[in-house]
Design an enzyme around this catalytic site. Sequence first.
Site, PDB file in Angstrom:
ATOM      1  N   THR A  92       0.816  -1.215   0.000  1.00 32.14           N
ATOM      2  CA  THR A  92       0.000   0.000   0.000  1.00 32.14           C
ATOM      3  C   THR A  92       0.855   1.273   0.000  1.00 32.14           C
ATOM      4  OG1 THR A  92      -1.391   1.302   1.512  1.00 32.14           O
ATOM      5  CG2 THR A  92      -0.161  -0.452   2.516  1.00 32.14           C
ATOM      6  N   ASP A  93       0.281   2.365  -0.511  1.00 33.05           N
ATOM      7  CA  ASP A  93       0.950   3.676  -0.452  1.00 33.05           C
ATOM      8  C   ASP A  93       1.167   4.120   0.987  1.00 33.05           C
ATOM      9  OD1 ASP A  93      -1.754   4.181   0.133  1.00 33.05           O
ATOM     10  OD2 ASP A  93      -2.038   5.645  -1.481  1.00 33.05           O
ATOM     11  N   GLU A  94       0.383   3.551   1.917  1.00 31.23           N
ATOM     12  CA  GLU A  94       0.457   4.009   3.311  1.00 31.23           C
ATOM     13  C   GLU A  94       1.813   3.729   3.952  1.00 31.23           C
ATOM     14  OE1 GLU A  94      -2.764   3.565   5.929  1.00 31.23           O
ATOM     15  OE2 GLU A  94      -4.251   3.329   4.339  1.00 31.23           O
ATOM     16  N   TYR A 127      -1.631  -0.506  11.074  1.00 29.53           N
ATOM     17  CA  TYR A 127      -1.841  -1.242   9.811  1.00 29.53           C
ATOM     18  C   TYR A 127      -0.660  -1.029   8.867  1.00 29.53           C
ATOM     19  CZ  TYR A 127      -3.309  -1.685   4.914  1.00 29.53           C
ATOM     20  OH  TYR A 127      -3.353  -1.979   3.567  1.00 29.53           O
ATOM     21  N   LYS A 164       2.304  -3.531   7.272  1.00 33.89           N
ATOM     22  CA  LYS A 164       2.500  -3.714   5.826  1.00 33.89           C
ATOM     23  C   LYS A 164       3.952  -3.366   5.451  1.00 33.89           C
ATOM     24  CE  LYS A 164      -0.183  -4.689   3.086  1.00 33.89           C
ATOM     25  NZ  LYS A 164      -0.619  -6.035   2.598  1.00 33.89           N
TER      26      LYS A 164
END
Length: 316
Positions: A122-124, A146, A150
Amino acid sequence: MNVLVTGGAGFIGSHFVDRLLEEEADARVSVLDALTYAGTKENVAHLGEEERFRFVLGDIVEAEAVDPLVKDADLVVNFAAESFVDRSIGDARPFAVTNVQGTLTILDACRRHDVAMVQVSTDEVYGSTPEGAFTEESPLQPNNPYSATKAGADLLCRSYHRTYGMDVRIFRGPNAYGPRQHPEKAIPTFTIAALEGRPLPVYGDGSNRREWLHVRDFARAVVTVVRRGKPGEIYNGGGGHEVPNLELAEAICRLTDAPPDLITFVDDRPGHDFRYSMVWDRLRGLEWVPDVPFERGLEETVTWFRDHPDRRGGRA
Ligand SMILES: NC(=O)c1ccc[n+]([C@@H]2O[C@H](COP(=O)([O-])OP(=O)(O)OC[C@H]3O[C@@H](n4cnc5c(N)ncnc54)[C@H](O)[C@@H]3O)[C@@H](O)[C@H]2O)c1
């Protein structure tokens, strides 16, 4: 080509399975999914008669479940994850277990059996930026549990490529939206509330921005990394539609004919990232560009939730 898709009964994983079976005539797909609150066999029910598809119930954390399937596979694509930021703020532990330990179990099995892997990320993991965009070389600065798990999984993938020479590729996607998404996520939450005449809860002052990519474009991007990506490479996805949360809620009110005064501001999410953005030239170089315009995709999504009242809740 035998492909093991973990988390394939979830939102994006199930669209990826559809796309892979469509594009690759010789692909056989096994889905391994634990059917947590977020997964449902309904997402793959339409494949019931497809002889190139099978579903296996199991947990990616358990080597006994993962190993025999990896042994028979040519490639593993890992979508399985605890995926909702708000839940990770309540309890990070299941996120560490599935997202980190589960990815490690898959990596170890791939290493044992010399099987390639694509990790869906993810971009997060890059954290928030008020302006500009992250490249694949930007530092990982996750801000919530989260995204921290990741990022941990991504670093394990990187280390298995560097240490053991394994073919591990990482795809980092922006926010996905579309049919089959779990009702707890932002676009389903706004849509379902608007359709049912309830308040649309917008965090803070609604100025936080997200980039939205239709799930079919997201799935095509992962297929592109599978077909044309390079071992050990990271690919950012992008080209979605960036919009502040308040404008998103307003657009959904317009599409559902809901009065905009249903929009209600609620306490902000702790550590709420303001904005994510990624440079995606590397993926563009593999000849992927998004296809679904946001206005059309959002309308289709609203229609899907209107037509599927059974998918508006009750699974959590
Ligand atoms: N949704 C997004 O906007 C988005 C954006 C970027 C990246 N991602 C990543 O894409 C992947 C898929 O996201 P999604 O939105 O489809 O998630 P989802 O929550 O809809 O689906 C996750 C699936 O994984 C399964 N699962 C969870 N824990 C498992 C375990 N221990 N063993 C086996 N299966 C398990 C669930 O049953 C579910 O079917 C995730 O890795 C997520 O981090 C999602």
